[in-house]
Design an enzyme around this catalytic site. Structure first.
Site, short mmCIF file in Angstrom:
data_model
loop_
_atom_site.label_atom_id
_atom_site.label_comp_id
_atom_site.label_asym_id
_atom_site.label_seq_id
_atom_site.Cartn_x
_atom_site.Cartn_y
_atom_site.Cartn_z
N TYR A 22 76.60 -64.14 24.36
CA TYR A 22 77.13 -65.25 24.89
C TYR A 22 77.91 -65.13 26.07
CZ TYR A 22 73.87 -67.77 21.88
OH TYR A 22 72.80 -67.94 21.52
N HIS A 99 69.80 -72.96 29.24
CA HIS A 99 69.97 -72.05 27.91
C HIS A 99 70.96 -70.36 28.41
CE1 HIS A 99 67.95 -73.67 24.42
NE2 HIS A 99 67.18 -73.56 25.38
C1 DQA Z 1 71.34 -71.16 23.02
C2 DQA Z 1 69.78 -70.39 22.74
C3 DQA Z 1 69.44 -70.35 21.15
O1 DQA Z 1 68.50 -70.01 21.00
C4 DQA Z 1 70.84 -70.75 19.85
O2 DQA Z 1 70.81 -71.23 19.52
C5 DQA Z 1 72.02 -71.62 20.81
C6 DQA Z 1 72.17 -71.74 22.61
C7 DQA Z 1 71.67 -70.60 24.80
O3 DQA Z 1 72.11 -71.02 25.26
O4 DQA Z 1 71.48 -69.14 24.70
O5 DQA Z 1 73.12 -71.86 20.24
O6 DQA Z 1 70.40 -72.17 23.67
#
Ligand code: DQA
Length: 141
Positions: A22, A99
């Protein structure tokens, strides 16, 4: 127009959570900077909760406002919550599903979504820039 950015569980930890996935930029800071950058063009409001019911309550509250456009990153709830999917179908404001990571390149359990089919479209895997792109799309409409 008001653009609401609605983030689900654990997105408050972006910046320190699994930085290899992230990144190490705080989402709070990033979205705060976007609010400043776009302030002459739109009003941006950010809401985050770790609780499914609070997210649904918030979406119901803002989702019938004619000037509302919504960006949702439901986090893990996107993969599990029929209630969130139904809520997005129920409200009248358009929703873009975002996402940060590319969920289709990750574990198979991340490839099911209750939110994506209820949304206008989805952005996945473009990092925090996905939020900016969603804002720009709404501004061009
Ligand atoms: C997410 C992807 C999801 O699978 C994960 O559970 C998240 C973050 C993303 O922003 O990539 O919490 O939503």
């Amino acid at each position: 127009m008001t653009i609401h950015i609605v983030n689900g569980p654990n997105l408050n930890l972006v910046g320190k959570r699994e930085p290899e996935i992230y990144g190490n930029v705080s989402l709070d800071n990033y979205l705060g900077d976007l609010g400043t950058e776009f302030k002459d063009r739109t009003d941006i409001k950010v809401f985050q909760s770790n609780a499914e019911g609070e997210l649904i309550d918030y979406l119901q509250e803002i989702g019938f406002d004619e000037s509302a456009k919504i960006i949702v990153n439901a986090g893990a709830l996107g993969h599990t919550s029929l209630g969130l999917g139904d809520c997005i179908r129920a409200i009248s404001a358009p929703v873009i599903d975002v996402h940060i990571s590319n969920v289709y390149a990750r574990e198979s359990f991340r490839q099911n979504s209750f939110v994506t089919p209820a949304a206008v479209g989805t952005i996945s895997g473009l990092g925090l820039e996905g939020y900016r792109l969603a804002i720009e799309w709404f501004l061009r409409k």
